[in-house]
Design a protein around this motif. Structure first.
Motif, PDB file in Angstrom:
ATOM      1  N   TYR A   1       1.687  11.309   5.140  1.00  0.00           N
ATOM      2  CA  TYR A   1      -0.083  10.816   6.307  1.00  0.00           C
ATOM      3  C   TYR A   1       0.276   9.313   6.578  1.00  0.00           C
ATOM      4  O   TYR A   1      -0.207   8.172   6.953  1.00  0.00           O
ATOM      5  CB  TYR A   1      -1.463  10.781   5.854  1.00  0.00           C
ATOM      6  CG  TYR A   1      -2.175  10.587   6.323  1.00  0.00           C
ATOM      7  CD1 TYR A   1      -3.118  10.714   7.848  1.00  0.00           C
ATOM      8  CD2 TYR A   1      -3.258   9.730   5.585  1.00  0.00           C
ATOM      9  CE1 TYR A   1      -3.350  10.126   7.891  1.00  0.00           C
ATOM     10  CE2 TYR A   1      -4.505   9.450   5.628  1.00  0.00           C
ATOM     11  CZ  TYR A   1      -4.732   9.338   6.881  1.00  0.00           C
ATOM     12  OH  TYR A   1      -5.873   8.606   7.517  1.00  0.00           O
ATOM     13  N   MET A   2       0.326   7.904   4.834  1.00  0.00           N
ATOM     14  CA  MET A   2      -0.536   7.216   4.722  1.00  0.00           C
ATOM     15  C   MET A   2       1.272   6.187   5.369  1.00  0.00           C
ATOM     16  O   MET A   2       0.880   4.822   6.593  1.00  0.00           O
ATOM     17  CB  MET A   2      -0.148   6.389   3.400  1.00  0.00           C
ATOM     18  CG  MET A   2      -1.426   6.567   2.664  1.00  0.00           C
ATOM     19  SD  MET A   2      -2.358   5.746   3.821  1.00  0.00           S
ATOM     20  CE  MET A   2      -2.519   3.923   2.529  1.00  0.00           C
ATOM     21  N   THR A   3       2.711   6.336   6.228  1.00  0.00           N
ATOM     22  CA  THR A   3       3.180   6.074   6.597  1.00  0.00           C
ATOM     23  C   THR A   3       3.011   5.909   8.376  1.00  0.00           C
ATOM     24  O   THR A   3       3.281   4.699   8.520  1.00  0.00           O
ATOM     25  CB  THR A   3       4.761   7.126   6.410  1.00  0.00           C
ATOM     26  OG1 THR A   3       4.761   6.496   4.934  1.00  0.00           O
ATOM     27  CG2 THR A   3       5.719   6.179   6.738  1.00  0.00           C
ATOM     28  N   ILE A   4       2.222   7.336   8.464  1.00  0.00           N
ATOM     29  CA  ILE A   4       2.666   7.279  10.209  1.00  0.00           C
ATOM     30  C   ILE A   4       0.763   6.262  10.508  1.00  0.00           C
ATOM     31  O   ILE A   4       1.230   5.821  10.971  1.00  0.00           O
ATOM     32  CB  ILE A   4       1.963   8.594  10.415  1.00  0.00           C
ATOM     33  CG1 ILE A   4       3.290   9.645  10.329  1.00  0.00           C
ATOM     34  CG2 ILE A   4       1.261   9.050  11.530  1.00  0.00           C
ATOM     35  CD1 ILE A   4       2.480  10.966  10.155  1.00  0.00           C
ATOM     36  N   LEU A   5       0.124   6.525   9.173  1.00  0.00           N
ATOM     37  CA  LEU A   5      -1.294   5.874   9.571  1.00  0.00           C
ATOM     38  C   LEU A   5      -1.424   4.241   9.791  1.00  0.00           C
ATOM     39  O   LEU A   5      -1.515   3.607  10.737  1.00  0.00           O
ATOM     40  CB  LEU A   5      -1.874   6.487   8.139  1.00  0.00           C
ATOM     41  CG  LEU A   5      -3.658   5.024   8.295  1.00  0.00           C
ATOM     42  CD1 LEU A   5      -5.096   5.884   8.819  1.00  0.00           C
ATOM     43  CD2 LEU A   5      -4.227   4.954   7.272  1.00  0.00           C
ATOM     44  N   LEU A   6      -0.419   4.097   8.970  1.00  0.00           N
ATOM     45  CA  LEU A   6      -0.148   2.111   8.654  1.00  0.00           C
ATOM     46  C   LEU A   6       0.877   1.735   9.521  1.00  0.00           C
ATOM     47  O   LEU A   6       0.655   0.997  10.605  1.00  0.00           O
ATOM     48  CB  LEU A   6       0.227   2.105   7.134  1.00  0.00           C
ATOM     49  CG  LEU A   6      -0.578   2.081   6.035  1.00  0.00           C
ATOM     50  CD1 LEU A   6      -0.821   1.595   4.821  1.00  0.00           C
ATOM     51  CD2 LEU A   6      -2.038   2.105   6.769  1.00  0.00           C
ATOM     52  N   THR A   7       1.542   2.967  10.118  1.00  0.00           N
ATOM     53  CA  THR A   7       3.350   1.991  10.685  1.00  0.00           C
ATOM     54  C   THR A   7       2.006   2.085  12.635  1.00  0.00           C
ATOM     55  O   THR A   7       2.721   1.142  13.183  1.00  0.00           O
ATOM     56  CB  THR A   7       3.808   3.417  11.312  1.00  0.00           C
ATOM     57  OG1 THR A   7       4.829   3.280   9.809  1.00  0.00           O
ATOM     58  CG2 THR A   7       5.452   2.655  12.727  1.00  0.00           C
TER      59      THR A   7
ATOM     60  N   ASP B   1       0.834  -1.628   0.246  1.00  0.00           N
ATOM     61  CA  ASP B   1       0.083  -0.518   0.354  1.00  0.00           C
ATOM     62  C   ASP B   1       0.375   1.122  -0.137  1.00  0.00           C
ATOM     63  O   ASP B   1       0.717   2.436  -0.518  1.00  0.00           O
ATOM     64  CB  ASP B   1      -0.756  -0.076   0.764  1.00  0.00           C
ATOM     65  CG  ASP B   1      -2.233   0.517   0.779  1.00  0.00           C
ATOM     66  OD1 ASP B   1      -1.889   0.956  -0.274  1.00  0.00           O
ATOM     67  OD2 ASP B   1      -2.991   0.612   2.231  1.00  0.00           O
ATOM     68  N   LEU B   2       1.795   1.305   1.132  1.00  0.00           N
ATOM     69  CA  LEU B   2       3.038   2.317   0.973  1.00  0.00           C
ATOM     70  C   LEU B   2       3.238   2.464  -0.715  1.00  0.00           C
ATOM     71  O   LEU B   2       3.802   3.592  -0.995  1.00  0.00           O
ATOM     72  CB  LEU B   2       4.212   2.288   1.884  1.00  0.00           C
ATOM     73  CG  LEU B   2       3.405   2.591   3.139  1.00  0.00           C
ATOM     74  CD1 LEU B   2       4.547   1.941   4.137  1.00  0.00           C
ATOM     75  CD2 LEU B   2       2.644   4.028   3.170  1.00  0.00           C
TER      76      LEU B   2
END
Ligand code: NDP
Length: 475
Positions: free
Chosen positions: A435-441, A411-412
């Motif tokens: 944002y996605m990196t923060i969200l998914l981590t 996804d990332l």
């Protein structure tokens, strides 16, 4: 009232846990029963600043050609006052309110009154009535899966209008972008507030409600697990999929139409963004039955985080690349296009195959083949609130043997591709990958915490067998 009794029970359970010295024992998985200061601080921060962040991004494009620094510089140097920026911001209009009401009403009609017919003629597509996972209270909900159909009908009508009927301009979304933002906010706040009141006074399933005693946490993270109106109108499935994800591709199409109107052409970067995000959206609807097994549906309660997030955050911030390209029509060289396309498609491939492997494994209870072999797994068990013991399996084959969330890694990669399609002039289109990196981590850590509470020592055996979270050998 059932919800009040459940609230009392929750208090007692919390007290008991503290006496036993266990914060989360088996049978109490799901979102937290207790709120630590860090979660509370994060929640207050998001409640206060998330709407401002969305406004800041959209306003930067509208007034500053998508520069994120210029508005700040203007304010800091006294060149402009907040009121100058605010006064130049378009207000709510009757036209936008009309468009938005029609849009939501149309999606509600498609969701509740047209049973799925796609599964009758599309081979391999799983639609119609499907079951969700077992909730902490031991309930199994049924869902009408008809999102693909809603997406197709909506887009066929969109293209029919753009090419034949011309009832409205395809730039309609872009042209009303800020007035529509106010409408989306009204709906987002209204639905989250309604969900909170409903959780207290008329929950769909009182045993699946969670009360922490902290108003802000409950408002943000939700009280009810699966709020519904009637038998079929499920808040989580509707709000995430319909006003949020069906809109995503329409918004991108409207941005492409605006480029055409302004510059007489649609750039290859805009086409790339439309195609890559279009694949992601279509994948979501093709696999909507699979979505019933994801964290959103299986574990998250419905509060502001999902309600407001689906109405405002998702449609406004996931589409920043298209919006940026209206203001900066980037034309990429062939090698750049090919590089972005390969990254995007590879990311999508990893995302899809990883998700598919887990879905297949869970659906067949491990009686399947992963990469040509019988999958390996760890047997595990958990207990629901009523004390019933359930058995499950955690796969250690395929991509699930490489890392515990390789689907997030794919996804990332896809998310990075959307951003790279916009060139390197501005930071704004790169918000998505940050944002996605923060969200998914964060999601990965949150999920693992929950799985650990749910499966106990079995989860520890799994993490010993698959030691990495996202990147094999690194993290
Ligand atoms: P997953 O699909 O990874 O689901 C996690 C759950 O799967 C766990 O809670 C556990 O549930 C089960 N599980 C974990 N490990 C295993 C295993 N080895 N074998 C079998 N089951 C396992 O997470 P999400 O629901 O967060 O994500 C689904 C997809 O959606 C991801 O690809 C993600 O990238 C994407 N996504 C996209 C977002 C966006 O905004 N674009 C936001 C969030 C997600 P159980 O309790 O059943 O054991």
């Amino acid at each position: 009232m059932a919800a009040h009794q459940e609230k009392k029970l929750a208090e007692e359970r919390k007290h008991q846990n503290m006496q036993n010295g266990t914060k989360a024992s088996q049978g109490q998985w799901g979102r937290a029963w207790e709120v630590d200061w860090f979660s509370l601080a994060s929640i207050l921060f998001l409640l206060m600043f998330a709407p401002l962040i969305v406004y800041y991004f959209i306003m930067s494009c509208d007034q500053y050609q998508c520069s994120l620094t210029d508005p700040l510089l203007d304010l800091l140097t006294g060149n402009k006052h907040l009121s100058d920026i605010w006064n130049r911001t378009p207000t709510l209009t009757y036209r936008a309110a009309g468009i938005y009401s029609l849009w939501v009403a149309f999606q509600v009609i498609l969701y509740v009154s047209i049973p799925d017919f796609c599964h009758k003629f599309l081979p391999g597509y799983v639609g119609g009535v499907q079951e969700g996972a077992v909730t902490p209270a031991g309930v199994v909900n049924k869902y009408e899966i008809n999102g693909l159909q809603a997406w197709i009908i909506t887009h066929v009508l969109w293209f029919a209008n753009a090419s034949c009927f011309h009832f409205f301009s395809p730039t309609i979304i872009f042209d009303n972008w800020i007035p529509l933002l106010w409408c989306a906010n009204i709906l987002g706040y209204a639905v989250s507030t309604f969900a909170m009141i409903k959780g207290y006074f008329f929950p769909t399933n009182a045993k699946d409600c969670k009360f922490t005693g902290n108003f802000f946490y409950d408002y943000m993270m939700g009280i009810e697990f699966n709020p519904r109106i009637g038998k079929w109108f499920d808040f989580k499935l509707f709000f995430n999929g319909r006003p949020g994800i069906v809109a995503w591709t329409l918004i991108n199409l409207s941005f492409a139409a605006k480029q055409q109107e302004l510059y007489g052409e649609v750039t290859n970067s805009m086409i790339l963004v439309n195609v890559l995000q279009g694949i992601y959206v279509l994948d979501f609807f093709w696999n909507e039955a699979w979505y019933l097994k994801t964290i959103d549906i299986c574990h998250d309660h419905f509060g502001w985080y999902l309600g407001w997030g689906d109405c405002v955050w998702l449609p406004y911030l996931y589409t920043l690349q298209g919006l940026y390209l209206v203001y900066h029509p980037v034309q990429l060289c062939t090698s750049h296009v090919v590089g972005v396309l390969i990254l995007g498609l590879l990311g999508y491939f990893i995302f899809r195959v990883t998700n598919h492997q887990k879905d297949l494994f869970r659906r067949t209870n491990g009686n399947c083949r992963i990469w040509g072999k019988k999958p390996e797994y760890i047997e595990c068990s958990y207990v629901s609130v009523d004390g019933t013991k359930y058995y499950s399996k955690l796969m250690t084959s395929g991509f699930w043997g490489w890392a515990r969330h390789f689907n997030y890694t794919g996804d990332l990669m896809g998310s990075l591709a959307y951003c790279l399609a916009c060139g390197f002039e501005h930071i704004l289109p790169y918000f998505y990958i940050i944002y996605m990196t923060i969200l998914l981590t964060h999601r990965c850590i949150r999920d693992e915490h929950r799985c650990c509470s749910k499966y106990g020592k079995d989860w520890k055996r799994y993490t010993a067998a698959v030691p990495y979270r996202l990147l094999p050998g690194i993290f």
